[in-house]
Design an enzyme around this catalytic site. Structure first.
Site, PDB file in Angstrom:
ATOM      1  N   ARG A 237       0.813  -1.227   0.000  1.00  0.00           N
ATOM      2  CA  ARG A 237       0.000   0.000   0.000  1.00  0.00           C
ATOM      3  C   ARG A 237       0.851   1.285   0.000  1.00  0.00           C
ATOM      4  O   ARG A 237       0.508   2.267  -0.630  1.00  0.00           O
ATOM      5  CB  ARG A 237      -0.878  -0.031   1.259  1.00  0.00           C
ATOM      6  CG  ARG A 237      -1.570   1.266   1.643  1.00  0.00           C
ATOM      7  CD  ARG A 237      -2.384   0.993   2.905  1.00  0.00           C
ATOM      8  NE  ARG A 237      -2.849   2.189   3.572  1.00  0.00           N
ATOM      9  CZ  ARG A 237      -4.083   2.698   3.453  1.00  0.00           C
ATOM     10  NH1 ARG A 237      -4.956   2.127   2.662  1.00  0.00           N
ATOM     11  NH2 ARG A 237      -4.440   3.757   4.146  1.00  0.00           N
ATOM     12  N   ARG A 254      -1.694   9.378   4.969  1.00  0.00           N
ATOM     13  CA  ARG A 254      -1.605   9.794   6.373  1.00  0.00           C
ATOM     14  C   ARG A 254      -0.496  10.829   6.530  1.00  0.00           C
ATOM     15  O   ARG A 254      -0.179  11.247   7.629  1.00  0.00           O
ATOM     16  CB  ARG A 254      -1.279   8.593   7.289  1.00  0.00           C
ATOM     17  CG  ARG A 254      -2.277   7.448   7.227  1.00  0.00           C
ATOM     18  CD  ARG A 254      -3.615   7.798   7.848  1.00  0.00           C
ATOM     19  NE  ARG A 254      -4.545   6.671   7.781  1.00  0.00           N
ATOM     20  CZ  ARG A 254      -5.313   6.387   6.737  1.00  0.00           C
ATOM     21  NH1 ARG A 254      -5.292   7.149   5.657  1.00  0.00           N
ATOM     22  NH2 ARG A 254      -6.135   5.348   6.769  1.00  0.00           N
ATOM     23  N   HIS A 307      -9.151   6.345  -5.253  1.00  0.00           N
ATOM     24  CA  HIS A 307      -8.698   5.198  -4.465  1.00  0.00           C
ATOM     25  C   HIS A 307      -9.568   3.992  -4.807  1.00  0.00           C
ATOM     26  O   HIS A 307     -10.483   4.072  -5.613  1.00  0.00           O
ATOM     27  CB  HIS A 307      -8.877   5.479  -2.963  1.00  0.00           C
ATOM     28  CG  HIS A 307      -7.904   6.452  -2.377  1.00  0.00           C
ATOM     29  ND1 HIS A 307      -6.951   6.079  -1.459  1.00  0.00           N
ATOM     30  CD2 HIS A 307      -7.747   7.775  -2.570  1.00  0.00           C
ATOM     31  CE1 HIS A 307      -6.255   7.147  -1.116  1.00  0.00           C
ATOM     32  NE2 HIS A 307      -6.711   8.190  -1.759  1.00  0.00           N
ATOM     33  N   TYR A 309     -11.156   0.408  -2.309  1.00  0.00           N
ATOM     34  CA  TYR A 309     -12.338   0.028  -3.030  1.00  0.00           C
ATOM     35  C   TYR A 309     -13.546   0.212  -2.105  1.00  0.00           C
ATOM     36  O   TYR A 309     -13.363   0.603  -0.935  1.00  0.00           O
ATOM     37  CB  TYR A 309     -12.266  -1.466  -3.444  1.00  0.00           C
ATOM     38  CG  TYR A 309     -12.200  -2.430  -2.248  1.00  0.00           C
ATOM     39  CD1 TYR A 309     -10.980  -2.746  -1.660  1.00  0.00           C
ATOM     40  CD2 TYR A 309     -13.363  -2.993  -1.699  1.00  0.00           C
ATOM     41  CE1 TYR A 309     -10.918  -3.616  -0.556  1.00  0.00           C
ATOM     42  CE2 TYR A 309     -13.295  -3.848  -0.607  1.00  0.00           C
ATOM     43  CZ  TYR A 309     -12.072  -4.155  -0.040  1.00  0.00           C
ATOM     44  OH  TYR A 309     -12.016  -4.993   1.046  1.00  0.00           O
ATOM     45  N   TYR A 359     -14.594   6.099   8.960  1.00  0.00           N
ATOM     46  CA  TYR A 359     -13.655   5.835  10.048  1.00  0.00           C
ATOM     47  C   TYR A 359     -12.658   6.985  10.082  1.00  0.00           C
ATOM     48  O   TYR A 359     -12.188   7.419   9.031  1.00  0.00           O
ATOM     49  CB  TYR A 359     -12.930   4.487   9.895  1.00  0.00           C
ATOM     50  CG  TYR A 359     -12.131   4.334   8.615  1.00  0.00           C
ATOM     51  CD1 TYR A 359     -10.786   4.659   8.560  1.00  0.00           C
ATOM     52  CD2 TYR A 359     -12.730   3.872   7.454  1.00  0.00           C
ATOM     53  CE1 TYR A 359     -10.056   4.531   7.387  1.00  0.00           C
ATOM     54  CE2 TYR A 359     -12.022   3.753   6.273  1.00  0.00           C
ATOM     55  CZ  TYR A 359     -10.679   4.077   6.250  1.00  0.00           C
ATOM     56  OH  TYR A 359      -9.965   3.964   5.078  1.00  0.00           O
ATOM     57  N   GLU A 382     -13.678   6.084  -3.633  1.00  0.00           N
ATOM     58  CA  GLU A 382     -13.238   4.683  -3.522  1.00  0.00           C
ATOM     59  C   GLU A 382     -13.962   3.876  -4.589  1.00  0.00           C
ATOM     60  O   GLU A 382     -15.150   3.609  -4.479  1.00  0.00           O
ATOM     61  CB  GLU A 382     -13.588   4.123  -2.141  1.00  0.00           C
ATOM     62  CG  GLU A 382     -13.012   4.900  -0.967  1.00  0.00           C
ATOM     63  CD  GLU A 382     -11.565   4.535  -0.657  1.00  0.00           C
ATOM     64  OE1 GLU A 382     -11.017   3.608  -1.296  1.00  0.00           O
ATOM     65  OE2 GLU A 382     -10.992   5.188   0.236  1.00  0.00           O
TER      66      GLU A 382
HETATM   67  O1  0X9 Z   1      -7.856   5.112   4.563  1.00  0.00           O
HETATM   68  C1  0X9 Z   1      -7.684   5.747   3.502  1.00  0.00           C
HETATM   69  O2  0X9 Z   1      -6.650   6.363   3.270  1.00  0.00           O
HETATM   70  C2  0X9 Z   1      -8.787   5.776   2.445  1.00  0.00           C
HETATM   71  N1  0X9 Z   1      -9.316   4.460   2.237  1.00  0.00           N
HETATM   72  S1  0X9 Z   1      -8.400   3.304   1.529  1.00  0.00           S
HETATM   73  O3  0X9 Z   1      -9.099   2.050   1.639  1.00  0.00           O
HETATM   74  N2  0X9 Z   1      -8.273   3.622  -0.022  1.00  0.00           N
HETATM   75  O4  0X9 Z   1      -7.128   3.303   2.123  1.00  0.00           O
HETATM   76  C3  0X9 Z   1      -9.882   6.708   2.911  1.00  0.00           C
HETATM   77  C4  0X9 Z   1      -9.433   8.096   3.177  1.00  0.00           C
HETATM   78  C5  0X9 Z   1     -10.549   9.023   3.517  1.00  0.00           C
HETATM   79  N3  0X9 Z   1     -10.076  10.322   3.926  1.00  0.00           N
HETATM   80  C6  0X9 Z   1      -9.565  10.600   5.135  1.00  0.00           C
HETATM   81  N4  0X9 Z   1      -9.662   9.779   6.132  1.00  0.00           N
HETATM   82  N5  0X9 Z   1      -9.011  11.782   5.299  1.00  0.00           N
HETATM   83 ZN    ZN Z   2      -6.567   4.137  -0.900  1.00  0.00          ZN
END
Ligand code: 0X9
Ligand code: ZN
Length: 421
Positions: A237, A254, A307, A309, A359, A382
């Site tokens: 990832r 992140r 992104h 899914y 989340y 997604e």
């Molecule tokens: O967790 C993530 O980074 C994203 N989902 S993924 O399954 N593609 O990894 C969602 C990100 C949504 N945005 C924020 N949390 N800021």
């Molecule tokens: Zn992602």
């Protein structure tokens, strides 16, 4: 977004450490846990309490946003029973897919084929062939497409931004789309390149009237190529920077400098999923996206990060589920219009909500675009549902045009709201 499951750590006492063999996922099982009432959701959310790093015994691939929306967990043979016991104990229905890794296409074979055949609009392409495609369209349509060099990835891959505009000097509002910050989410770069294809070939489309499109199809090329290099790396990832003695990569989503690290992250460089990095914007890849946003902050009116899914279309805030931006209704209603257009075209509707209600996870590009830069519409999209990250290549010809209808709605809105009349 994976974490060690708290009960797994307790029983195995291994901190989720596991050897990383040749075809690691071959005998793993995908377990879809399906919550059918609020108590189930509560139980599932407790799975996220443990902040210990995940080294691959158990990976949460996707979380539920509500009742009947699955939490998908990939488990090693020895953890499988524990997850199944958890489901039985809580009376939660599950669906399992055994020998999960065996369903991955061998990327070497695939890329050899691609090397011979070149770029395919409805295919998963190598980073090189995406770049060659960009060169080709820029050459073919010099009045429409310009490529801006942005710099280099950690492993020194050249990144270029495709700027598509009928009138670059007009100062039109900009739609900025990026894809592929997460290496394994192959459908995202495929969508981004398909959007470029449509914008440069549609004779009658009005998507370019009064709106400019800036598209960065692969934000994390090092990770992307890594997932293409062998079946056992298919689910990587993060980026590929060296972050500690023997661990690699930062979760690019992140790593952005807005509320960095406050929720949904790991501070362990060896966490395979959500390591936020040693500091905000530690990665050259996220710096390049930030620079595009900063340099065009007055004109970018919509940012979409592609992104996979789950078929969600989420908006800020992502760092918290406890509050929403003042303009959340505008974000929400545009997302619902987009979803309806995709559905009208025969596609699956999106689940629309704020990212943090799904989340909470801080340091995402969507929050940075919205909160730090001030881009009024900002989303994480997604793509796809039902195949996790291994979306079949031969379905792309069907779904990419359906999804494109959503982008036409985005363009209409940006033109109506911000275009010079
Ligand atoms: O967790 C993530 O980074 C994203 N989902 S993924 O399954 N593609 O990894 C969602 C990100 C949504 N945005 C924020 N949390 N800021
Ligand atoms: Zn992602």
């Amino acid at each position: 977004m994976a974490k060690c499951l708290v009960f797994v750590i307790g029983v195995l006492g291994l901190g989720c450490q596991v050897g990383y063999g040749q075809h690691k996922y071959d005998n793993y099982t995908l377990v879809r846990l399906i919550p059918n009432h609020d108590q189930h959701l509560q139980k599932l959310s407790e799975l996220s309490l443990n902040e210990a790093a995940s080294h691959g015994e158990v990976e949460i691939l996707k979380r539920s946003f509500g009742v009947n929306d699955s939490t998908d967990v990939l488990v090693s043979p020895r953890s499988k029973q524990l997850v199944e016991q958890f489901a039985v104990k809580n009376g939660m229905p599950i669906v399992t897919k055994r020998d999960y890794g065996r369903s991955f296409e061998a990327p070497q074979r695939e890329s050899r084929r691609r090397f011979q055949e070149g770029f395919s609009v409805y295919g998963y392409n190598s980073f090189d062939s995406i770049n060659k495609y960009l060169d080709e369209v820029a050459l073919r349509k010099p009045d429409l497409v310009r490529l801006q060099p942005l710099g280099y990835s950690y492993q020194r891959r050249a990144m270029r931004l495709a700027k598509i505009s009928k009138d670059p000097s007009a100062g039109n509002p900009i739609i900025f789309i990026d894809a592929g910050i997460h290496a394994r989410e192959w459908v995202a770069p495929a969508m981004a390149t398909y959007i470029i294809h449509r914008l440069v070939t549609d004779g009658r489309g009005h998507e370019l009237d009064g709106v400019d499109w800036y598209i960065l199809p692969v934000v994390n090329p090092d990770g992307y190529e890594y997932t293409r290099s062998s079946r056992s790396q298919r689910l990587w990832r993060k980026t590929r920077s060296k972050t500690s003695h023997n661990c690699y990569g930062v979760d690019g989503n992140r790593n952005y400098g807005f509320k960095w690290g406050v929720s949904g992250v790991s501070s362990d460089p060896c966490d395979r999923e959500t390591y936020a990095g040693p500091k905000p914007f530690s990665e050259p890849e996220t710096q390049m996206v930030r620079n595009v946003m900063m340099e065009n902050r007055e004109r970018i009116k919509l940012y979409v990060s592609l992104h996979a899914y789950g078929q969600y279309l989420v908006y800020p805030w992502g760092y918290t589920g406890g509050s929403l931006p003042k303009t959340w209704q505008k974000l929400d209603s545009l997302a619902r219009k987009v979803s309806k257009a995709v559905q009208r075209a025969g596609g699956q509707p999106f689940k629309v909500l704020s990212a943090g209600e799904w989340y909470p996870a801080a340091g995402g590009s969507d929050d940075y675009a919205f909160g730090a830069i001030g881009i009024p519409y900002s989303y994480t999209m997604e793509l796809t549902d039902g195949y996790e990250f291994i979306y079949p290549e031969n379905n792309l010809a069907k779904i990419l045009p359906q999804l494109y209808e959503g982008f036409r709605i985005f363009a209409e809105q940006i033109k109506d709201e911000f275009g010079r009349s």
